[in-house]
Design a protein around this motif. Sequence first.
Motif, PDB file in Angstrom:
ATOM      1  N   ILE A 145      62.290  55.674   4.870  1.00 36.19           N
ATOM      2  CA  ILE A 145      60.896  56.020   4.575  1.00 36.19           C
ATOM      3  C   ILE A 145      60.271  56.733   5.773  1.00 36.19           C
ATOM      4  CG2 ILE A 145      58.589  55.046   4.197  1.00 36.19           C
ATOM      5  CD1 ILE A 145      59.967  52.845   2.512  1.00 36.19           C
ATOM      6  N   GLU A 146      60.522  56.202   6.980  1.00 39.96           N
ATOM      7  CA  GLU A 146      59.997  56.857   8.190  1.00 39.96           C
ATOM      8  C   GLU A 146      60.503  58.284   8.303  1.00 39.96           C
ATOM      9  OE1 GLU A 146      59.506  54.500  12.038  1.00 39.96           O
ATOM     10  OE2 GLU A 146      61.129  53.433  11.012  1.00 39.96           O
TER      11      GLU A 146
ATOM     12  N   ILE B 124      55.031  61.473  28.378  1.00 39.76           N
ATOM     13  CA  ILE B 124      55.490  62.187  27.188  1.00 39.76           C
ATOM     14  C   ILE B 124      54.393  62.176  26.124  1.00 39.76           C
ATOM     15  CG2 ILE B 124      57.881  61.531  27.660  1.00 39.76           C
ATOM     16  CD1 ILE B 124      57.626  59.457  25.370  1.00 39.76           C
ATOM     17  N   PRO B 125      54.449  63.079  25.152  1.00 43.24           N
ATOM     18  CA  PRO B 125      53.489  63.022  24.030  1.00 43.24           C
ATOM     19  C   PRO B 125      53.686  61.721  23.252  1.00 43.24           C
ATOM     20  CG  PRO B 125      54.607  65.160  24.110  1.00 43.24           C
ATOM     21  CD  PRO B 125      55.328  64.261  25.056  1.00 43.24           C
ATOM     22  N   ALA B 126      52.602  61.066  22.880  1.00 40.09           N
ATOM     23  CA  ALA B 126      52.703  59.829  22.112  1.00 40.09           C
ATOM     24  C   ALA B 126      53.257  60.122  20.718  1.00 40.09           C
ATOM     25  CB  ALA B 126      51.333  59.166  22.013  1.00 40.09           C
ATOM     26  N   GLY B 127      54.065  59.188  20.207  1.00 43.42           N
ATOM     27  CA  GLY B 127      54.558  59.330  18.849  1.00 43.42           C
ATOM     28  C   GLY B 127      56.066  59.377  18.743  1.00 43.42           C
TER      29      GLY B 127
ATOM     30  N   SER C 111      52.993  59.502   8.432  1.00 42.97           N
ATOM     31  CA  SER C 111      52.007  58.807   7.606  1.00 42.97           C
ATOM     32  C   SER C 111      52.182  57.297   7.559  1.00 42.97           C
ATOM     33  CB  SER C 111      52.050  59.367   6.174  1.00 42.97           C
ATOM     34  OG  SER C 111      53.352  59.227   5.628  1.00 42.97           O
ATOM     35  N   ILE C 112      53.161  56.768   8.267  1.00 44.97           N
ATOM     36  CA  ILE C 112      53.416  55.335   8.211  1.00 44.97           C
ATOM     37  C   ILE C 112      54.061  54.898   9.518  1.00 44.97           C
ATOM     38  CG2 ILE C 112      55.713  55.619   7.130  1.00 44.97           C
ATOM     39  CD1 ILE C 112      55.029  53.097   5.449  1.00 44.97           C
ATOM     40  N   THR C 113      53.685  53.735  10.021  1.00 44.66           N
ATOM     41  CA  THR C 113      54.291  53.225  11.248  1.00 44.66           C
ATOM     42  C   THR C 113      55.625  52.556  10.940  1.00 44.66           C
ATOM     43  OG1 THR C 113      53.283  51.019  11.118  1.00 44.66           O
ATOM     44  CG2 THR C 113      51.996  52.771  12.205  1.00 44.66           C
ATOM     45  N   HIS C 114      56.384  52.299  11.996  1.00 43.97           N
ATOM     46  CA  HIS C 114      57.693  51.663  11.838  1.00 43.97           C
ATOM     47  C   HIS C 114      57.566  50.325  11.105  1.00 43.97           C
ATOM     48  CE1 HIS C 114      61.676  50.149  12.763  1.00 43.97           C
ATOM     49  NE2 HIS C 114      61.125  49.072  13.285  1.00 43.97           N
ATOM     50  N   GLY C 115      56.680  49.475  11.586  1.00 44.53           N
ATOM     51  CA  GLY C 115      56.566  48.148  10.994  1.00 44.53           C
ATOM     52  C   GLY C 115      56.068  48.166   9.565  1.00 44.53           C
ATOM     53  N   GLU C 116      55.153  49.080   9.254  1.00 46.23           N
ATOM     54  CA  GLU C 116      54.671  49.188   7.880  1.00 46.23           C
ATOM     55  C   GLU C 116      55.801  49.633   6.949  1.00 46.23           C
ATOM     56  OE1 GLU C 116      49.984  50.372   8.445  1.00 46.23           O
ATOM     57  OE2 GLU C 116      51.501  51.901   8.889  1.00 46.23           O
ATOM     58  N   ALA C 117      56.668  50.522   7.423  1.00 46.13           N
ATOM     59  CA  ALA C 117      57.828  50.936   6.633  1.00 46.13           C
ATOM     60  C   ALA C 117      58.825  49.793   6.487  1.00 46.13           C
ATOM     61  CB  ALA C 117      58.496  52.147   7.280  1.00 46.13           C
TER      62      ALA C 117
ATOM     63  N   ASP D 116      52.632  47.815  -0.186  1.00 48.62           N
ATOM     64  CA  ASP D 116      54.005  47.638  -0.674  1.00 48.62           C
ATOM     65  C   ASP D 116      54.555  48.929  -1.272  1.00 48.62           C
ATOM     66  OD1 ASP D 116      52.588  47.757  -3.092  1.00 48.62           O
ATOM     67  OD2 ASP D 116      52.529  45.571  -3.264  1.00 48.62           O
ATOM     68  N   TRP D 117      53.827  50.029  -1.048  1.00 48.38           N
ATOM     69  CA  TRP D 117      54.232  51.314  -1.642  1.00 48.38           C
ATOM     70  C   TRP D 117      53.967  52.444  -0.659  1.00 48.38           C
ATOM     71  CZ3 TRP D 117      56.968  53.249  -5.472  1.00 48.38           C
ATOM     72  CH2 TRP D 117      56.810  54.597  -5.818  1.00 48.38           C
ATOM     73  N   HIS D 118      54.810  53.477  -0.738  1.00 43.97           N
ATOM     74  CA  HIS D 118      54.590  54.697   0.029  1.00 43.97           C
ATOM     75  C   HIS D 118      55.066  55.873  -0.817  1.00 43.97           C
ATOM     76  CE1 HIS D 118      55.244  57.753   3.237  1.00 43.97           C
ATOM     77  NE2 HIS D 118      54.163  57.188   3.735  1.00 43.97           N
ATOM     78  N   ALA D 119      54.420  57.012  -0.640  1.00 48.70           N
ATOM     79  CA  ALA D 119      54.706  58.179  -1.480  1.00 48.70           C
ATOM     80  C   ALA D 119      56.171  58.611  -1.427  1.00 48.70           C
ATOM     81  CB  ALA D 119      53.802  59.343  -1.066  1.00 48.70           C
TER      82      ALA D 119
END
Length: 370
Positions: free
Chosen positions: A251-252, A69-72, A259-265, A301-304
């Motif tokens: 956020i995801e 499958i396509p990654a992502g 623009s952000i991975t699961h863990g970063e969110a 600690d921030w995301h748009a």
Amino acid sequence: MEQIQVKTETKSYPVLIGDGVIDQLQQVLEERVRDCSRILIISDSNVAPLYLDEVKSKLSGYQVNEWVIPAGETSKSIREYEKGITYALRCQLDRQACIIALGGGVVGDLAGFIASTYLRGIRFIQVPTTLLAHDSSVGGKVGINHTSGKNLIGAFHQPEAVLYDIHFLKTLPKKEWRSGFAEIVKLALIRDPDFYDYLEENVRSLPIEDEILTDIVKKAISIKAEIVGQDEREAGIRAYLNFGHTLGHAIEAESRYQSITHGEAVMIGMIFAMKLSEEHFKTKVFPEGFFTWVHQLGYSDWHATLNKGGLLLETMKKDKKSQENKIRMVLLKNCGDVILQTVEDSILTAELASYRTWLKTIAADRVAEK
């Protein structure tokens, strides 16, 4: 090689951890998937070029098909799920067949969901290739996303075994290490203060050093296995594993998984949940030096998307833990002590609106302390 036994109400299965455990795949199949008629390996476009041939080489004597499958995160979709079912039918998989999920959390969730529904359920084995998948590959929660939110379509379907080969982690980019390590920090915060102290003392950069990686993964999976063993279908304490995920998933979703991975969110979600916890319990919750540590590891600690408080709130209401349109969040009383708490919309709106100002205050306090 390390081994953990996951024991739930419906199944008991092994998790093998270590460098080179993929060599045990054929033996595991013979022991756990007897009379296997055919194998379908599901992988993605990032992992397949690296490890698919290696895994296939361990399957002597089996009829093996592959689907890449396509990654992502966007592959965790109804459309990709239908493609997978169609391909399984084309391969003539029967009820004695087995699916092998070779990849990270997206592959494991999608392949597991296909296995749970194809012919009303066939067997599958998890072969995770990311640090994040130490969490998603254990416990039997499988599923796909809906346009309205993450993991809203799914099932509980335990694997026959999990083969966690540390060798596969060596090709991960640093962003994926951060994504996976956030879930390990989560487990320590909700369950084991000593483990948190160990992580804070010994993991000062990512990737994690080989000397301690297996021990850390084993401990994290042991915590997850203990919780799943007590509450297989998230009727009680398993909901605590969603610490940081209510806002993190929102956020995801609002970032369209770009623009952000699961863990970063989830890390941002945990910070927000701890801020909320301090307001709710009127006590200090953040461990000493927490912000310095996570920033050193490369987390933000921030995301748009946090500028869109109203949209985030509506997305949070679609969270699986919500009841009667009320948002329930996992809050931290102290390290190792959590509760599931209903939080009023007005409180969440105010906390989201003040979050960035609060972060600036925290940053200023840290500078002053120096």
